[in-house]
Design an enzyme around this catalytic site. Structure first.
Site, PDB file in Angstrom:
ATOM      1  CE  LYS A  58      36.931  31.619 -67.717  1.00 44.38           C
ATOM      2  NZ  LYS A  58      36.171  30.744 -68.602  1.00 44.38           N
ATOM      3  CD  GLN A 102      35.330  27.282 -69.915  1.00 40.57           C
ATOM      4  OE1 GLN A 102      35.370  27.981 -68.909  1.00 40.57           O
ATOM      5  NE2 GLN A 102      35.877  27.674 -71.053  1.00 40.57           N
ATOM      6  CG  ASP A 125      30.426  33.676 -69.908  1.00 36.85           C
ATOM      7  OD1 ASP A 125      31.412  34.426 -70.003  1.00 36.85           O
ATOM      8  OD2 ASP A 125      30.478  32.444 -69.982  1.00 36.85           O
TER       9      ASP A 125
END
Ligand code: NDP
Length: 299
Positions: A58, A102, A125
Site C-alpha cells: 500500500k 489493517q 476502507d
C-alpha cells in the site's frame, strides 16, 4: 495449431492487472493536479508477516502515485485504549485524508469500536457501520465502498458485463467481501443470491448465474461443470497451495465454460489496492472542497 484450444472454447480473461494499471495512470494525473498530496494512514497491530506485506505494498503504491503515507505500528498485545488513542489522533490529523486499520485485529480487541472511531470522511476502507448501512439502503450513497467489492464492480464495468436484470451469485458473505459485493450488485439491478456454508442445492443456484463472484477462501472450490456456459466469473479467493497461488475457482475447467473469468493472481488482487488509492484521493479531494467552503464561506 495442434493442441491449442479454439478461441471460442476459452473464456475471455479479465485482466485485472492491466485494468488496475490504466486506473493507476488516471489517478496519478489527478494527484498531480491537487494542491496537497493525499495522505493515507495505516494502522497495524501485531506483526503478522502477511499484514506487513500488504501494508508495504500500500505504501509503495502511494509513493508511485505521488501520495503520502503514514504508518502506525502497535505491539500485538496493545490495549484497546492504545489502539483507540492512535485512531483518534489520526482522526484529528489533517495530513491523514484516509485511515486504514489493517484487519483482522488481534482477538482481544473490539474491532467494531475501533472501526467506529474512523471518521466517515476518512473511512477509505468503507467499513464504518454508517457506510455499510448506507450501502444496504435503497437510494443512499456511502462515502466510500469497500475496496475489494469496489474492484470487482469496476472489473465488471470495464469488461462491459451487463448487470441489469442479470442473475448474480455471490459465494461468501463476509463483511469485507461477500456481503458488500451482494449489496453493490443489488444496487446495479442484478438479481442477487448469496451462497454460504449452510446453503443447499448450490449446484442448481450456480447453474443459473450469469455472474458468479467467489469469495470463500477454499482452493479450487467451484469447478467449471457447475457454471452456466457463457457466465462471468470473478474469483476473489487467494489460496496458497503447493502448486502456488490459486483462487476459489478451478481456473482451467471454469475457463472452458465461462464467457469471462478473472485469473488468480492478476485479477481482483491488483484492483483492491488501486481502489484504496482511489478512495484516498476522493477523501483528499473532499477535504479540500470542505476547506475551500470554510475559507470562502460567510464569517
Ligand atoms: P471469510 O472466511 O471471512 O468468509 C468466507 C465465506 O465463505 C463465509 O461467508 C463462508 O460462509 C463461506 N463459505 C465457507 N465455506 C463454504 C462452503 N463450503 N460453501 C459455501 N460458502 C462457504 O473470507 P473473506 O471473505 O475474508 O475472503 C474470502 C477469500 O477472498 C479468501 O481467499 C481471501 O484471501 C480472499 N480475499 C481476497 C482479496 C483480494 O484483494 N483479492 C481481499 C480479501 C479477501 P459462512 O458465512 O456460512 O461461514
Amino acid at each position: 495449431m495442434p493442441g491449442e484450444k479454439p478461441a471460442h472454447m476459452s473464456a475471455n480473461i479479465i485482466d485485472g492487472k492491466a485494468i488496475a494499471a490504466a486506473i493507476k495512470e488516471e489517478l496519478k494525473a489527478q494527484v498531480a493536479g491537487l494542491p496537497v498530496a493525499p495522505g493515507l494512514a495505516t494502522v497495524l497491530v501485531g506483526d503478522d508477516p502477511a499484514s506487513h506485506t500488504y501494508i508495504r505494498s500500500k505504501h509503495r503504491l502511494c509513493a508511485e502515485l505521488g501520495m503520502r503515507s503514514l504508518h502506525h505500528q502497535l505491539a500485538a498485545d496493545a490495549t484497546q485504549e492504545q489502539v483507540e488513542s492512535v485512531v483518534k489522533s489520526l482522526a484529528e490529523n489533517p495530513e491523514a485524508h484516509g485511515i486504514l486499520i489493517q484487519l483482522p485485529l488481534p482477538a482481544h480487541l473490539d474491532e467494531e469500536r475501533v472501526l467506529a472511531l474512523v471518521p466517515l470522511e476518512k473511512d477509505v476502507d468503507g467499513f464504518h457501520p454508517i457506510n455499510v448501512g448506507r450501502l444496504a439502503m435503497k437510494g443512499r450513497r456511502p462515502e466510500f465502498v469497500p475496496c475489494t467489492p469496489a474492484g470487482c464492480m469496476r472489473l465488471l464495468e470495464r469488461s462491459g458485463v451487463e448487470l441489469k436484470g442479470a442473475r448474480a451469485v455471490v459465494v461468501g458473505r463476509s463483511n469485507i467481501v461477500g456481503l458488500p459485493m451482494a449489496l453493490l450488485l443489488n444496487h446495479a439491478d442484478a438479481t442477487v443470491t448469496i451462497v454460504h456454508s449452510r446453503t443447499k442445492n448450490v449446484d442448481s443456484i450456480l447453474k443459473e448465474a450469469d455472474v458468479v463472484v467467489a469469495a470463500i477462501g477454499k482452493a479450487n472450490f467451484i469447478r467449471g461443470e457447475q457454471l452456466k456456459p457463457g457466465s462471468c466469473v470473478i474469483d476473489v479467493g487467494i489460496n496458497r497451495t503447493s502448486e502456488g497461488l490459486v483462487g476459489d475457482v478451478e481456473f482451467a475447467s471454469a475457463q472452458a465454460v465461462a464467457g469471462r473469468i478473472t485469473p488468480v493472481p492478476g485479477g481482483v488482487g491488483p484492483m483492491t489496492l488501486i481502489m484504496l488509492m482511489e478512495n484516498t484521493l476522493k477523501a483528499a479531494q473532499k477535504s479540500f472542497q470542505v476547506r475551500e467552503l470554510k475559507v470562502g464561506g460567510p464569517g
